[in-house]
Motif scaffolding. Structure first.
Motif, PDB file in Angstrom:
ATOM      1  N   GLU A 220       0.821  -1.216   0.000  1.00 18.75           N
ATOM      2  CA  GLU A 220       0.000   0.000   0.000  1.00 18.75           C
ATOM      3  C   GLU A 220       0.853   1.264   0.000  1.00 18.75           C
ATOM      4  N   LEU A 221       1.989   1.255   0.706  1.00 19.97           N
ATOM      5  CA  LEU A 221       2.862   2.420   0.719  1.00 19.97           C
ATOM      6  C   LEU A 221       3.438   2.671  -0.667  1.00 19.97           C
ATOM      7  N   VAL A 222       3.877   1.629  -1.323  1.00 21.43           N
ATOM      8  CA  VAL A 222       4.435   1.779  -2.668  1.00 21.43           C
ATOM      9  C   VAL A 222       3.358   2.244  -3.638  1.00 21.43           C
ATOM     10  N   LEU A 223       2.150   1.681  -3.522  1.00 20.51           N
ATOM     11  CA  LEU A 223       1.043   2.121  -4.385  1.00 20.51           C
ATOM     12  C   LEU A 223       0.757   3.607  -4.191  1.00 20.51           C
ATOM     13  N   SER A 224       0.711   4.045  -2.952  1.00 23.07           N
ATOM     14  CA  SER A 224       0.443   5.465  -2.662  1.00 23.07           C
ATOM     15  C   SER A 224       1.550   6.342  -3.217  1.00 23.07           C
ATOM     16  N   ALA A 225       2.787   5.882  -3.115  1.00 28.58           N
ATOM     17  CA  ALA A 225       3.915   6.650  -3.656  1.00 28.58           C
ATOM     18  C   ALA A 225       3.820   6.760  -5.171  1.00 28.58           C
ATOM     19  N   ILE A 226       3.472   5.660  -5.832  1.00 28.34           N
ATOM     20  CA  ILE A 226       3.362   5.669  -7.294  1.00 28.34           C
ATOM     21  C   ILE A 226       2.233   6.589  -7.737  1.00 28.34           C
ATOM     22  N   ALA A 227       1.127   6.590  -6.986  1.00 28.34           N
ATOM     23  CA  ALA A 227       0.016   7.482  -7.330  1.00 28.34           C
ATOM     24  C   ALA A 227       0.454   8.941  -7.291  1.00 28.34           C
ATOM     25  N   ILE A 228       1.251   9.309  -6.280  1.00 24.62           N
ATOM     26  CA  ILE A 228       1.756  10.683  -6.198  1.00 24.62           C
ATOM     27  C   ILE A 228       2.722  10.958  -7.342  1.00 24.62           C
ATOM     28  N   MET A 229       3.593  10.007  -7.643  1.00 21.46           N
ATOM     29  CA  MET A 229       4.533  10.165  -8.757  1.00 21.46           C
ATOM     30  C   MET A 229       3.787  10.426 -10.070  1.00 21.46           C
ATOM     31  N   GLU A 230       2.732   9.669 -10.302  1.00 18.20           N
ATOM     32  CA  GLU A 230       2.001   9.810 -11.556  1.00 18.20           C
ATOM     33  C   GLU A 230       1.361  11.185 -11.685  1.00 18.20           C
ATOM     34  N   ASP A 231       1.000  11.773 -10.563  1.00 16.99           N
ATOM     35  CA  ASP A 231       0.393  13.109 -10.596  1.00 16.99           C
ATOM     36  C   ASP A 231       1.440  14.217 -10.612  1.00 16.99           C
ATOM     37  N   ALA A 232       2.706  13.857 -10.503  1.00 14.83           N
ATOM     38  CA  ALA A 232       3.768  14.877 -10.436  1.00 14.83           C
ATOM     39  C   ALA A 232       4.898  14.545 -11.394  1.00 14.83           C
ATOM     40  N   VAL A 233       4.556  14.068 -12.578  1.00 12.78           N
ATOM     41  CA  VAL A 233       5.580  13.699 -13.557  1.00 12.78           C
ATOM     42  C   VAL A 233       6.368  14.920 -14.000  1.00 12.78           C
ATOM     43  N   LEU A 246       4.139  11.238   2.306  1.00 10.46           N
ATOM     44  CA  LEU A 246       3.591   9.948   2.714  1.00 10.46           C
ATOM     45  C   LEU A 246       3.687   9.719   4.218  1.00 10.46           C
ATOM     46  N   GLY A 247       4.404  10.607   4.915  1.00  8.11           N
ATOM     47  CA  GLY A 247       4.532  10.492   6.354  1.00  8.11           C
ATOM     48  C   GLY A 247       5.459   9.383   6.802  1.00  8.11           C
ATOM     49  N   VAL A 248       6.474   9.072   5.973  1.00 10.33           N
ATOM     50  CA  VAL A 248       7.449   8.032   6.328  1.00 10.33           C
ATOM     51  C   VAL A 248       8.847   8.581   6.089  1.00 10.33           C
ATOM     52  N   SER A 249       9.848   7.846   6.531  1.00 11.48           N
ATOM     53  CA  SER A 249      11.226   8.246   6.279  1.00 11.48           C
ATOM     54  C   SER A 249      11.646   7.836   4.877  1.00 11.48           C
ATOM     55  N   SER A 250      12.657   8.501   4.336  1.00 11.89           N
ATOM     56  CA  SER A 250      13.186   8.140   3.024  1.00 11.89           C
ATOM     57  C   SER A 250      13.712   6.708   3.020  1.00 11.89           C
ATOM     58  N   ASP A 251      14.308   6.297   4.147  1.00 13.64           N
ATOM     59  CA  ASP A 251      14.841   4.938   4.233  1.00 13.64           C
ATOM     60  C   ASP A 251      13.713   3.900   4.145  1.00 13.64           C
ATOM     61  N   LYS A 252      12.610   4.175   4.827  1.00 12.11           N
ATOM     62  CA  LYS A 252      11.485   3.230   4.779  1.00 12.11           C
ATOM     63  C   LYS A 252      10.913   3.150   3.374  1.00 12.11           C
ATOM     64  N   LEU A 253      10.807   4.292   2.709  1.00 17.69           N
ATOM     65  CA  LEU A 253      10.297   4.296   1.337  1.00 17.69           C
ATOM     66  C   LEU A 253      11.223   3.487   0.430  1.00 17.69           C
ATOM     67  N   GLU A 254      12.508   3.673   0.596  1.00 18.94           N
ATOM     68  CA  GLU A 254      13.498   2.938  -0.202  1.00 18.94           C
ATOM     69  C   GLU A 254      13.372   1.433   0.046  1.00 18.94           C
ATOM     70  N   ARG A 255      13.273   1.030   1.304  1.00 18.47           N
ATOM     71  CA  ARG A 255      13.182  -0.396   1.639  1.00 18.47           C
ATOM     72  C   ARG A 255      11.941  -1.031   1.032  1.00 18.47           C
ATOM     73  N   ASN A 256      10.820  -0.316   1.084  1.00 21.93           N
ATOM     74  CA  ASN A 256       9.578  -0.871   0.554  1.00 21.93           C
ATOM     75  C   ASN A 256       9.630  -1.029  -0.958  1.00 21.93           C
ATOM     76  N   PHE A 257      10.214  -0.054  -1.642  1.00 21.79           N
ATOM     77  CA  PHE A 257      10.353  -0.163  -3.096  1.00 21.79           C
ATOM     78  C   PHE A 257      11.277  -1.315  -3.461  1.00 21.79           C
ATOM     79  N   ARG A 258      12.379  -1.446  -2.754  1.00 22.82           N
ATOM     80  CA  ARG A 258      13.332  -2.522  -3.035  1.00 22.82           C
ATOM     81  C   ARG A 258      12.682  -3.882  -2.817  1.00 22.82           C
ATOM     82  N   ALA A 259      11.924  -3.999  -1.731  1.00 26.31           N
ATOM     83  CA  ALA A 259      11.301  -5.277  -1.410  1.00 26.31           C
ATOM     84  C   ALA A 259      10.204  -5.631  -2.409  1.00 26.31           C
ATOM     85  N   GLU A 260       9.434  -4.629  -2.843  1.00 25.02           N
ATOM     86  CA  GLU A 260       8.282  -4.887  -3.729  1.00 25.02           C
ATOM     87  C   GLU A 260       8.681  -4.981  -5.191  1.00 25.02           C
TER      88      GLU A 260
END
Length: 321
Positions: A220-233, A246-260
């Motif tokens: 869900e975090l990665v999906l929410s991030a992608i939705a924001i990216m798509e609106d801010a190309v 997204l209310g998270v740290s950059s490290d957490k965002l990085e880890r979630n993208f890497r894992a997914e």
């Protein structure tokens, strides 16, 4: 009057007539997802709730994208018109058909589109002041061509007398909502069950499901991030700002993208912007330099180099293709 009251009143009135206007190369899945729910509604209700007719822009047969050939009928007086067109909808011209649509509008008809056919209605000004959607591969080109029209990244949008869907199964969900408004939720639920289909209940579901289908992402975090990216190309957000939104740290965002996805957020964002560039080259008349700017590239040389690395050809070669 409530939706339930309208449905009860409609049940005692004459059938509603749909016309499906098809153009060569129309997508059969979207087409069937309009017709089949109407047929099922008649069977399940044991009365003629709906009638339908297939209409062509010109005389003669019309071939779908899968090779199925249909013989359209003459354009009658109808209650609803659904335009069904393939990926070339941004170039389709049909003056006689548009005259019939405008006459039907004056007579009180509702007008809709599935897949890419929103282009056809938008060019004629028939979506002005209305929200709409269309197939996700054409959304970038549509936004550039019609910046004043509200484009929603939903499976379908019903806005007063206009209704549009992204095509495919999204058309089925849209028809289920229309049946709900016409004849009630019980009949619509029966139609959904008939096709072994679970309709999406909330607007949030309808917005995120196309993203989940397109990307295969479950996080869900990665999906929410992608939705924001798509609106801010064009804006090209920094990853620190994205994480803050997204209310998270950059490290957490990085880890979630890497894992997914086994890719960094920056890497995914770059790939997304280059995919958007390819869509614009295919579905808009923007100059290549303007495409680069619209996708967050300030330098034409860096854009051309990145595009070639991603797509295996230069932007100008993609436009010619």
């Amino acid at each position: 009057m409530t939706v339930r009251g309208q449905a009860a009143q409609r049940a005692s009135e004459a059938p509603l007539t749909f016309a499906v206007l098809v153009f060569p190369g129309f997508p059969m899945m979207a087409f069937s997802s309009v017709i089949e729910p109407l047929r099922a509604a008649n069977i399940l209700s044991r009365r003629e709730c709906y009638r339908w007719v297939i209409v062509g822009a010109d005389a003669g047969t019309v071939e779908a994208s899968n090779g199925v050939v249909i013989q359209p009928a003459d354009a009658p007086k109808v209650d609803r018109i659904v335009v069904c067109s393939g990926g070339d909808a941004d170039h389709v011209v049909a003056d006689d058909a548009m005259s019939w649509i405008r006459k039907s509008l004056r007579g009180g008809a509702h007008i809709g589109a599935v897949a890419d056919a929103a282009f056809f209605l938008a060019r004629a000004g028939l979506l002005d002041g209305h929200a709409c959607t269309l197939h996700w591969t054409s959304q970038a080109g549509f936004t550039e061509a019609f910046p004043e029209i509200e484009l929603r990244r939903d499976l379908f949008v019903i806005d007063r007398k206009r209704f549009t869907s992204a095509g495919g199964v999204g058309s089925l969900d849209m028809l289920l909502e229309i049946i709900t408004r016409d004849y009630g939720a019980e009949l619509a639920a029966g139609v959904a069950e008939w096709f072994v289909h679970s309709p999406l209940r909330s607007s949030v579901d309808r917005k995120l499901m196309p993203l989940r289908l397109r990307t295969g992402v479950q996080n869900e975090l990665v999906l929410s991030a992608i939705a924001i990216m798509e609106d801010a190309v064009e804006e090209r957000l920094g990853m620190a700002e994205l994480a803050e939104r997204l209310g998270v740290s950059s490290d957490k965002l990085e880890r979630n993208f890497r894992a997914e996805l086994d890719i960094s957020p920056n890497g995914y964002y770059r790939r997304l912007r280059l995919k958007r560039a390819a869509d614009l080259l295919a579905h808009s008349t923007l100059m290549v330099r303007d495409v680069a700017l619209a996708c967050g590239f300030a330098s034409m040389s860096s854009f051309a180099r990145a595009f070639r690395e991603e797509h295996g050809r230069a932007p100008k070669a993609m436009r010619r293709h």
